[in-house]
Design a protein around this motif. Structure first.
Motif, PDB file in Angstrom:
ATOM      1  N   GLU A   1      33.444  41.119  40.499  1.00 35.23           N
ATOM      2  CA  GLU A   1      34.593  42.070  41.063  1.00 35.23           C
ATOM      3  C   GLU A   1      35.553  41.933  39.987  1.00 35.23           C
ATOM      4  O   GLU A   1      36.479  42.880  39.992  1.00 35.23           O
TER       5      GLU A   1
ATOM      6  N   GLN B   1      48.465  41.071  47.159  1.00 33.10           N
ATOM      7  CA  GLN B   1      47.447  40.889  48.216  1.00 33.10           C
ATOM      8  C   GLN B   1      45.975  41.489  47.420  1.00 33.10           C
ATOM      9  O   GLN B   1      44.935  40.619  47.620  1.00 33.10           O
ATOM     10  N   GLU B   2      46.058  42.257  46.613  1.00 34.01           N
ATOM     11  CA  GLU B   2      44.779  42.923  46.122  1.00 34.01           C
ATOM     12  C   GLU B   2      44.275  41.757  44.977  1.00 34.01           C
ATOM     13  O   GLU B   2      44.898  41.527  44.097  1.00 34.01           O
ATOM     14  N   ARG B   3      43.050  41.287  45.287  1.00 32.43           N
ATOM     15  CA  ARG B   3      42.441  40.181  44.594  1.00 32.43           C
ATOM     16  C   ARG B   3      42.659  40.561  42.913  1.00 32.43           C
ATOM     17  O   ARG B   3      42.856  39.520  42.143  1.00 32.43           O
ATOM     18  N   LYS B   4      42.070  41.594  42.637  1.00 33.80           N
ATOM     19  CA  LYS B   4      41.858  41.927  41.272  1.00 33.80           C
ATOM     20  C   LYS B   4      43.378  41.993  40.453  1.00 33.80           C
ATOM     21  O   LYS B   4      43.326  41.566  39.331  1.00 33.80           O
TER      22      LYS B   4
ATOM     23  N   ARG C   1      45.934  40.317  41.554  1.00 31.67           N
ATOM     24  CA  ARG C   1      46.449  39.257  41.563  1.00 31.67           C
ATOM     25  C   ARG C   1      45.996  38.432  40.392  1.00 31.67           C
ATOM     26  O   ARG C   1      46.486  37.514  39.570  1.00 31.67           O
ATOM     27  N   ALA C   2      44.607  38.492  39.981  1.00 33.51           N
ATOM     28  CA  ALA C   2      43.976  37.903  38.986  1.00 33.51           C
ATOM     29  C   ALA C   2      44.567  38.304  37.374  1.00 33.51           C
ATOM     30  O   ALA C   2      44.434  37.664  36.710  1.00 33.51           O
TER      31      ALA C   2
ATOM     32  N   PHE D   1      40.627  31.429  39.236  1.00 38.93           N
ATOM     33  CA  PHE D   1      39.734  32.628  38.936  1.00 38.93           C
ATOM     34  C   PHE D   1      38.785  32.415  38.066  1.00 38.93           C
ATOM     35  O   PHE D   1      38.518  31.969  37.174  1.00 38.93           O
TER      36      PHE D   1
END
Length: 309
Positions: free
Chosen positions: A233, A195-198, A200-201, A227
């Motif tokens: 971010e 879930q957390e974008r960073k 996941r990247a 990405f």
């Protein structure tokens, strides 16, 4: 005395290169509370407020249903929610403590003190503490950090934690020139459940590099394009993202894309290109282009580049 100055400069350049490589490795750890990483405040009110709303709905339904079973189920779910709340608070506080510990470990002496505190203040086998230990060890000894991470039983760990360990282990294997070992780990990461974008990247970045270096450059590029390395971010993992793109372009034989990516890395620090000429099993095209740009920047003398590369 005439040779003393060039020798000193050569040693200084080599030290700077190693420092840049360590920064590239450590900056992409993907874990909570990395070195220099700012605290992320947890909104307890919002989190527990949502749980409370769900419980209220459950109890309303339980009172509507004329059966003691419905109320028993509601009571059991309430106890589970309370237990989860207690565990969650402890988990977050422990993560914050480990984050503070890592933030203060930006020197060799600081890391030594942090490791001693981990041994003293945390139980042996504590997954969060093991992750913190590995992040400290990887700054100086990636192989030792990898051995530390391998003590975590991925089958028993929660899915988010298991994926974090797989990502970190995968990154270390890639750093050590072992893409096949990294591929075996990242193929088990479920990017869709992160879930957390960073994070996941970061998972996508490590996975893509492993894919690119094991014959799936097209899949790697398609994933990386989701990405933007220039996203503020994602600034902490920008170097890692560009590194993965460089490998992907090289294995896809895309010289233009490769040159463009290497120049972006060189804008951050020319010495970062050293990771492609000093690492094991680097693609010949990537090594050649990295050498070319590194020498053209003038950051490292041509003679030194030829000797080291």
């Amino acid at each position: 005395m005439a040779d003393e100055k060039p020798l000193k400069k050569k040693k200084q350049n080599a030290a700077d290169l190693q420092k840049a490589l360590r920064a590239a490795q450590g900056g992409g750890a993907g874990g909570a509370g990395g070195e220099g990483q700012p605290k992320v405040p947890i909104d307890y009110k919002k989190t527990f407020g949502r749980i409370a709303i769900i419980l209220v709905v459950i109890w309303v339904i339980a009172f509507i249903i004329p059966s003691w079973i419905a109320k028993a189920v509601a009571g059991a779910l309430t106890l589970v929610a309370i237990g989860f709340g207690i565990w969650f608070v402890r988990f977050v506080k422990k993560n914050e403590a480990l984050g503070d510990l890592l933030r203060g470990a930006d020197t060799a002496e600081g890391r030594k003190e942090a490791l001693e505190k981990l041994d003293k203040d945390f139980k042996k086998g504590d997954t969060q503490a093991v992750l913190a230990r590995a992040q400290l060890e990887m700054q100086e000894d990636p192989r030792k950090a990898l051995t530390t991470l391998e003590t975590i039983n991925l089958d028993k760990a929660l899915q988010p934690v298991a994926d974090q360990v797989r990502s970190l282990r995968g990154m270390l294997h890639l750093t050590l020139g072992e893409p096949n070992e990294a591929r075996a780990l990242v193929d088990k990461i479920d990017l869709g459940k992160t879930q957390e974008r960073k994070q996941r990247a970061m998972f996508a970045t490590v996975s893509a590099e492993a894919w690119a270096r094991t014959g799936q450059a097209k899949k790697a590029l398609e994933t990386l394009e989701l990405f933007n390395p220039d996203d503020e971010e994602l600034g902490e993992i920008r170097v890692q993202m560009l590194r993965a793109r460089a490998f992907a372009y090289a294995h896809a034989n895309d010289i233009k894309g490769l040159a463009r990516t290497l120049r972006r890395l060189a804008e951050t620090s020319p010495q970062l290109l050293g990771m492609f000429v000093s690492a094991k099993k680097t693609h010949p095209l990537l090594e050649r282009e990295a050498k070319k740009i590194l020498m053209s920047t003038g950051a490292v003398p041509r003679k030194m580049v030829r000797q080291k590369m």
